[in-house]
Every structure is written in structure tokens, then in C-alpha cells.
Design an enzyme around this catalytic site. Structure first.
Site, PDB file in Angstrom:
ATOM      1  N   LYS A 129      49.964  14.652  36.686  1.00 28.03           N
ATOM      2  CA  LYS A 129      50.508  15.982  37.361  1.00 28.03           C
ATOM      3  C   LYS A 129      49.684  17.195  36.696  1.00 28.03           C
ATOM      4  O   LYS A 129      49.148  17.049  35.680  1.00 28.03           O
ATOM      5  CB  LYS A 129      51.967  16.228  37.052  1.00 28.03           C
ATOM      6  CG  LYS A 129      52.954  15.390  38.059  1.00 28.03           C
ATOM      7  CD  LYS A 129      54.269  15.580  37.584  1.00 28.03           C
ATOM      8  CE  LYS A 129      55.152  14.731  38.788  1.00 28.03           C
ATOM      9  NZ  LYS A 129      56.590  15.036  38.297  1.00 28.03           N
ATOM     10  N   TYR A 150      56.825  15.022  48.677  1.00 21.63           N
ATOM     11  CA  TYR A 150      58.276  15.215  48.155  1.00 21.63           C
ATOM     12  C   TYR A 150      59.324  15.422  49.443  1.00 21.63           C
ATOM     13  O   TYR A 150      60.322  16.220  49.051  1.00 21.63           O
ATOM     14  CB  TYR A 150      58.044  16.322  47.207  1.00 21.63           C
ATOM     15  CG  TYR A 150      57.630  16.132  45.976  1.00 21.63           C
ATOM     16  CD1 TYR A 150      57.963  15.017  44.949  1.00 21.63           C
ATOM     17  CD2 TYR A 150      56.431  16.763  45.587  1.00 21.63           C
ATOM     18  CE1 TYR A 150      57.504  14.814  43.985  1.00 21.63           C
ATOM     19  CE2 TYR A 150      55.984  16.522  44.252  1.00 21.63           C
ATOM     20  CZ  TYR A 150      56.275  15.533  43.579  1.00 21.63           C
ATOM     21  OH  TYR A 150      55.914  15.090  42.265  1.00 21.63           O
ATOM     22  N   ASN A 195      56.858  17.202  33.524  1.00 24.41           N
ATOM     23  CA  ASN A 195      56.902  15.815  33.306  1.00 24.41           C
ATOM     24  C   ASN A 195      55.813  15.011  33.331  1.00 24.41           C
ATOM     25  O   ASN A 195      55.998  13.830  33.590  1.00 24.41           O
ATOM     26  CB  ASN A 195      58.280  15.173  33.533  1.00 24.41           C
ATOM     27  CG  ASN A 195      58.487  15.232  35.113  1.00 24.41           C
ATOM     28  OD1 ASN A 195      57.388  15.372  35.832  1.00 24.41           O
ATOM     29  ND2 ASN A 195      59.590  14.483  35.643  1.00 24.41           N
ATOM     30  N   HIS A 228      53.654  11.361  37.791  1.00 28.62           N
ATOM     31  CA  HIS A 228      54.497  10.687  39.037  1.00 28.62           C
ATOM     32  C   HIS A 228      54.216   9.355  38.995  1.00 28.62           C
ATOM     33  O   HIS A 228      52.980   8.852  38.899  1.00 28.62           O
ATOM     34  CB  HIS A 228      54.191  11.441  40.250  1.00 28.62           C
ATOM     35  CG  HIS A 228      54.892  10.584  41.354  1.00 28.62           C
ATOM     36  ND1 HIS A 228      56.007  10.932  41.871  1.00 28.62           N
ATOM     37  CD2 HIS A 228      54.255   9.778  42.314  1.00 28.62           C
ATOM     38  CE1 HIS A 228      56.269  10.240  42.748  1.00 28.62           C
ATOM     39  NE2 HIS A 228      55.374   9.485  43.294  1.00 28.62           N
ATOM     40  N   GLU A 273      53.065   6.785  49.686  1.00 29.33           N
ATOM     41  CA  GLU A 273      52.555   7.619  48.734  1.00 29.33           C
ATOM     42  C   GLU A 273      51.215   7.319  48.747  1.00 29.33           C
ATOM     43  O   GLU A 273      50.089   8.152  48.625  1.00 29.33           O
ATOM     44  CB  GLU A 273      53.060   7.617  47.419  1.00 29.33           C
ATOM     45  CG  GLU A 273      54.577   8.314  47.408  1.00 29.33           C
ATOM     46  CD  GLU A 273      55.419   8.050  46.362  1.00 29.33           C
ATOM     47  OE1 GLU A 273      54.892   7.530  45.184  1.00 29.33           O
ATOM     48  OE2 GLU A 273      56.681   8.780  46.288  1.00 29.33           O
TER      49      GLU A 273
END
Ligand code: IDP
Ligand code: MG
Length: 152
Positions: free
Chosen positions: A10, A50, A113, A116, A127
Site C-alpha cells: 500500500k 473496495y 496497514n 493488502h 482483484e
């Protein structure tokens, strides 16, 4: 079973210069990276990626965050790689993520975080399709696969 999963380093991890250390963990485990690129996520890609989170309180900031700097997108292959990568990543909230996991070791808070990973076979396929064309996925053999073939 041999699986493919979609992994993204990310924006926070790209900005914090953690790309190499995160990729190292995937390689150390013995999984095979079959596609890899840096890209700037578009609005369309973010909305599609998302979609399951639409309406949640963190949705708007999540979409803004994923477009805030480039990501490093990967397709990772291996035996039970979907669950395996989730284990290596650690829990979503890094406060609960085990030490030794990527999030446990590198992430200070839930909104940042660092990685992914797909949560199941359907999301993995979906995805991968958002970020990669079929021809961007490489067919190749790791040394481990060559040795296994030699021994069989
Ligand atoms: P996952 O990334 O572990 O699969 P999801 O529940 O799918 O977790 O959530 C997607 C992402 O949305 C998380 O990685 C995290 O960045 C963010 N997120 C999830 N829940 C929260 C929250 O309660 N507050 C802020 N951000 C959140
Ligand atoms: Mg998820």
C-alpha cells in the site's frame, strides 16, 4: 491446492521505503511472484477493489488513501497462498497482529496497514482482474519447482 492471490504493497509502505522488505518476506516463504508492477490506483480501480466496503465509516478515507501514492501490485502463487499470505500479513488491525507478521512488525495503525491481500478465491480472481491483464502474468519455474520435478 495451488492458488493465486492478489497482493498490494500500500501507499504508506511505498512512502516508508518498505517495498523490498515486504517482497523479501514473500520470497522467503517460498511463494512465487508471477506478476509485479508499480502503479497509481485510479478512481475506477479503487471503487471496484473496495466495493464491499461502500457505506462503512472508513470507506472515503480508504479510497483516498489507496490513491494517495503508488502501490506495488503483485500476483503471488503457491500452495494455499491465499490463506498463507493472510497469515504472513497478520490481522487487519495491527494492534492485534502477531509479532513476526508484516502488519505486526511494520504497521502502526489500522488505516496505514501497509499491505493488502485477497481474503478468498473469488476475491483473488476478481482483484487480479482489476489490476492485471492475463498476459501480464508470467509462467516460470522457481528453483524449488525444478528440484521437485527432478526428484519426482
Ligand atoms: P483486510 O485488508 O485485512 O482484508 P478489510 O476488512 O477488508 O481488511 O478492510 C480493508 C482495509 O480497510 C483494511 O486493510 C484497512 O486499511 C481499512 N480498514 C478496515 N477497517 C477499518 C477501520 O475500522 N478503520 C480504518 N480503516 C479500516
Ligand atoms: Mg479485505
Amino acid at each position: 491446492m495451488k492458488e493465486r492471490t492478489f497482493i498490494a504493497i500500500k501507499p504508506d509502505a511505498v512512502q516508508r521505503a518498505l517495498i523490498g522488505r515486504i517482497i523479501a518476506r514473500i520470497e522467503e516463504k517460498g511463494y512465487k511472484i508471477v506478476a509485479l508492477k508499480m502503479l497509481q490506483v485510479t478512481k475506477e480501480q479503487a471503487a471496484s477493489h473496495y466495493a464491499e466496503h461502500v457505506g462503512k465509516p472508513f470507506y472515503t478515507s480508504l479510497v483516498k488513501f489507496i490513491m494517495s501514492a503508488p502501490i506495488v501490485a503483485m500476483v503471488v502463487e503457491g500452495e494455499d497462498a491465499i490463506l498463507g499470505m493472510r497469515q504472513i500479513m497478520g490481522k487487519t488491525n495491527p494492534s492485534n497482529a502477531d509479532v513476526g507478521t508484516i502488519r505486526g512488525d511494520f504497521s502502526p495503525e489500522m488505516s496505514y496497514n501497509v499491505i493488502h491481500g485477497s481474503d478468498g478465491p473469488e476475491s483473488a480472481e476478481r482483484e487480479i482482474g482489476i489490476y492485471f491483464k492475463p498476459e501480464e502474468i508470467c509462467e516460470w519455474k522457481t528453483m524449488f519447482e525444478i528440484v521437485k520435478e527432478y526428484n519426482s
